[in-house]
Design a protein around this motif. Sequence first.
Motif, short mmCIF file in Angstrom:
data_model
loop_
_atom_site.label_atom_id
_atom_site.label_comp_id
_atom_site.label_asym_id
_atom_site.label_seq_id
_atom_site.Cartn_x
_atom_site.Cartn_y
_atom_site.Cartn_z
N VAL A 240 25.94 4.96 38.40
CA VAL A 240 27.26 5.30 37.69
C VAL A 240 27.97 3.90 37.99
CG1 VAL A 240 29.27 5.85 39.65
CG2 VAL A 240 27.62 7.46 39.31
N PRO A 241 27.63 2.76 38.48
CA PRO A 241 27.97 1.85 38.53
C PRO A 241 28.36 1.22 37.28
CG PRO A 241 26.85 2.07 40.30
CD PRO A 241 26.52 3.04 40.04
N VAL A 242 26.43 1.54 35.84
CA VAL A 242 26.12 1.02 35.07
C VAL A 242 27.46 1.85 33.64
CG1 VAL A 242 24.70 0.71 33.07
CG2 VAL A 242 24.68 0.68 35.22
N ILE A 243 27.50 3.57 33.73
CA ILE A 243 28.37 4.05 32.96
C ILE A 243 29.49 3.01 33.46
CG2 ILE A 243 29.50 6.22 33.11
CD1 ILE A 243 26.86 7.79 34.47
N ILE A 244 30.26 2.80 34.58
CA ILE A 244 31.78 2.45 34.11
C ILE A 244 31.58 1.47 33.66
CG2 ILE A 244 33.14 1.66 35.71
CD1 ILE A 244 32.56 3.77 37.87
N VAL A 245 30.76 -0.07 33.48
CA VAL A 245 30.88 -1.38 33.02
C VAL A 245 30.57 -0.69 31.53
CG1 VAL A 245 29.65 -2.91 32.70
CG2 VAL A 245 29.95 -2.27 34.90
N MET A 246 30.29 0.28 31.51
CA MET A 246 29.91 0.61 29.60
C MET A 246 30.85 0.98 29.53
SD MET A 246 25.26 1.85 29.12
CE MET A 246 25.77 1.50 27.22
N MET A 247 31.35 1.51 30.10
CA MET A 247 32.73 2.97 29.62
C MET A 247 34.14 1.88 29.19
SD MET A 247 33.28 6.23 31.30
CE MET A 247 34.07 6.90 30.30
N LEU A 248 33.76 0.67 30.15
CA LEU A 248 34.58 -0.71 29.75
C LEU A 248 34.96 -1.54 29.11
CD1 LEU A 248 36.04 -0.59 34.17
CD2 LEU A 248 37.72 -0.14 31.93
N THR A 249 33.55 -1.40 28.67
CA THR A 249 32.86 -2.47 27.54
C THR A 249 32.68 -2.42 26.06
OG1 THR A 249 31.36 -2.97 28.21
CG2 THR A 249 32.53 -3.97 29.22
N ALA A 363 18.55 6.22 28.30
CA ALA A 363 19.43 5.90 26.78
C ALA A 363 20.31 7.66 26.89
CB ALA A 363 18.86 5.88 25.70
N GLY A 364 20.23 8.93 26.70
CA GLY A 364 21.24 9.89 26.72
C GLY A 364 22.90 9.57 27.18
N ILE A 365 22.60 9.00 28.18
CA ILE A 365 23.87 9.69 29.58
C ILE A 365 24.46 8.05 29.29
CG2 ILE A 365 23.91 9.05 31.91
CD1 ILE A 365 22.01 10.88 32.52
N LEU A 366 24.10 7.58 29.21
CA LEU A 366 24.58 5.86 28.74
C LEU A 366 25.55 5.29 27.83
CD1 LEU A 366 22.32 2.89 30.61
CD2 LEU A 366 23.84 3.80 31.60
N LEU A 367 24.17 6.95 26.29
CA LEU A 367 25.26 6.44 25.51
C LEU A 367 26.52 7.07 25.02
CD1 LEU A 367 22.29 5.39 23.15
CD2 LEU A 367 23.76 3.98 23.51
N PHE A 368 25.91 8.34 25.83
CA PHE A 368 26.57 9.11 25.92
C PHE A 368 28.66 8.96 26.70
CE2 PHE A 368 29.36 12.93 28.66
CZ PHE A 368 29.50 13.46 27.33
N ALA A 369 28.25 8.43 27.69
CA ALA A 369 29.17 7.59 28.36
C ALA A 369 29.99 6.25 27.72
CB ALA A 369 29.20 7.31 29.90
N SER A 370 28.95 6.03 26.87
CA SER A 370 30.21 4.66 25.81
C SER A 370 30.68 5.35 24.48
CB SER A 370 29.16 3.37 25.60
OG SER A 370 27.91 4.37 25.01
N GLY A 371 30.40 6.69 24.74
CA GLY A 371 30.65 7.45 23.27
C GLY A 371 32.08 7.45 23.47
N ILE A 372 32.30 8.50 24.83
CA ILE A 372 33.45 8.70 25.16
C ILE A 372 34.15 7.76 25.51
CG2 ILE A 372 34.97 9.57 27.99
CD1 ILE A 372 32.28 10.94 28.21
#
Length: 414
Positions: A240-249, A363-372
């Motif tokens: 979760v913390p990594v997902i939020i950082v990736m979504m914001l950057t 990788a899939g979960i984090l890339l999905f989050a960054s893709g949103i």
Amino acid sequence: MTLSAPETQPDAPGKSGLRGHPVYLARITLTACLIFWVFVFSDSGWGPLLVPLSTQLHISLTTTGLLYVIWSTGYLPGALVGGAMLDRYGPRRVLLGAALIVLCGMLCIYVGLLLPQLVPLGALLVIAGLAGIGGGVIDASTNGVISATYANRRGMALNLFNLLYPLGGVLVLLVDAGLLRLFHNDPRPPFLFTICFIVVAILSLPGIPATYRIGPHESKASSSNDEPVPRSSSLVGILVPVIIVMMLTSGISSSVRAWTPAYLHVAFAQAPAIAAALSSITWALSTLSRLGAAILILRIGSWKLVMLGILITLAGLVAMAFSPNVIIATLAIAMTSIGLSPIFATCLAIGSERAGRSPGSVAGILLFASGISTVFCGWFFGFLLNTIGPLWAVGFCFTFVMLGGLMALRLRPV
């Protein structure tokens, strides 16, 4: 996790000893790089072609930007399932199917540009979305392969591997700029170049193994070889913390990268070919920053590298807002790209280290989050740029990166 030889090949004396052999690893890495460039060329190619496509299709620049937004929307399910498919079916079949999807999509768009009266805009948008699915699968799967292959130096390996993105972007921008100038801003030759490269990359797929397996020394984060692989639900909680950082950057990174030619066109009235050529400067410096990040991460660690990147990005965005001419604006965008470039790959490494297993799913979960984030930021940046003005688009980027920096403080190792 270690890669294994294809199961379809007969066993040969010393075959098992090939795992970890430098030539074998080099072959896997080369193939992964070529297939990753299928995604890079397709994704990065939208930036310099938005203005020519607007002219070719006789639609507004905002409407043309929907092609990139829909491509990014298709990327989302592709990235989410791509990592899980990699863990389940192995890299060769997954990457072959994804590359064929992108190839068919680009071919259909090319035909639509050749015969615009027969292919409506709605059909082009649907095709771009389907091609984006293949792009998402490629991005997640190739990052998963590299994460598995170089588990002991994951942070450095992922930064070096993702260096291919700005490197490929420089090549695409230079080639597209030359083709646009040579063919009077006709977007069809750049699409044809991308199609030809995809065919070449597909021919390299025999160099990658059909399957891989979890090995006893997959990661330092794995405490036991018998530990069950976490399900996606538990992985999300860990990440979760990594997902939020990736979504914001990461969405800001993609938006700045894709809209740089259009930004220079709108803010400083640069011709499409010149804007594409100037954008290649930002890509070149971004490439160097990833190379430096791969070296620096061994000295200062992943978290400090992320925080350094965020500070550089904020400084670059301030310089963008107050740039008096196109040269200073280009350098300011380059500075922004330098800061943003290593954040993505370093967050992937942090996420893989936190999870310890299933690099494809991580990788899939984090890339999905960054893709949103990419879908929203790509659309909203273009909306602000073409309606309210460039300064508002830059302010939007600054706000998101600042929030990402505050959230990144929670990633600090104990």
